[in-house]
Design an enzyme around this catalytic site. Sequence first.
Site: not given
Length: 408
Positions: A139, A191, A219, A250, A279
């Site tokens: 990561s 970002s 982004h 965005k 959900t």
Amino acid sequence: MSLNYDHIFSQAIDRLHEEGRYRVFIDILRNKGAYPNARCFAHHNGPKPITVWCSNDYLGMGQHPKVVAAMEEALHDVGAGSGGTRNIGGNTHYHVDLEHELADLHAKEGALLFTSGYVSNEATLSTLAKILPGCVIFSDELNHASMIAGIRNSGCEKRVWRHNDLAHLEEMLAATDPDAPKLIAFESVYSMDGDVAPIAAICDLADQYNALTYCDEVHAVGMYGARGGGITERDDVADRVTIIEGTLGKAFGVMGGYIAADKTVVDVIRSYAPGFIFTTSLSPVLVAGVLASVRHLKSSCEERAAQQRHARLLKDHLLEAGLPVLESQTHIVPLLVGDPVKAKRIADILLAEYGIYVQPINYPTVPRGTERLRFTPGPDHNEDMIRGLTDALTEIWGRLELEMIKAA
Ligand SMILES: Cc1ncc(COP(=O)(O)O)c(C=O)c1O
């Protein structure tokens, strides 16, 4: 002695105040058709006109006539909600259409919608690594909180590589069991600094070490590439990235998140990810708005070009004025302050005296000592606005005796 819960909570809030990073959210309404103009409700004598300089509705698509019309039509046609989870309520046809549109945008076999970009990262990363026993995730150290949450919730081993440092990534890959499943997770546009990942080189390493790749294009989608497919489209590497993730909230101006990948990967996430399954799916009204937005930005480059022009112009003005702008490679324009209290003070003066709204960015969003103001000029910020912002900042920098840089 009984625990005083209220005291503990108050102390936690006090700590934020002491550090100058207690978050205050502005109370505004945007003026449809006149973006970036808005009204601020912080004043007792009625709303005050302001200009928004920090929205992530990067291209103003949240107010685009095609998007608004599509949402109105969907609301009148099918009503407000989706009726629950897709398992129970079914797919609305809008969802099916949008998933096809997004798969096509990224030249992938499939796409899957989530209720936000945050949920798409958390759900996909946590599920993927659970399906791959012994998986190691590599990561980038500046990955977004939602990716970090997904990686943590996967319970798998995580190795953090220094930001955009390919040598460090390779060192870590080379030191890992060659037979272990591997996933390299990174963003395309970061970002807060506005820098860009070396995606092709990351994919070379992934090929060499037989790793999957996961690229957060939150982004970048809508804003880069000939059709708005992001940096992976611009750099012609979409087919080399296993999973591309994006937001619909965005540059596309509405709400929601998604992944695009090969159909088996999409199917496995659809079938196993609790954050997808359990959900209520996005309102068809939102999905209809996104469909109009994605379709428009696939064929129109006007908004992207104007955004890049205005970002360049703002950077040039700030540099010329000697203000400490970080030379980002993208549409994001960060101005370094380096202190949370001063950053908040500048933002307060801008709002109260100049009607300019920019939110200060503090730890943990950025490392301590790099607190900043983050400007996101878009197609609708005109030259007068850019000049006005630069003049206001120059005056405040002088008034607060903040450090300037030498003009370039
Ligand atoms: C890099 C990155 N990924 C994911 C997200 C989450 O996207 P969303 O706002 O759609 O939940 C954000 C949000 O700011 C982000 O900056």
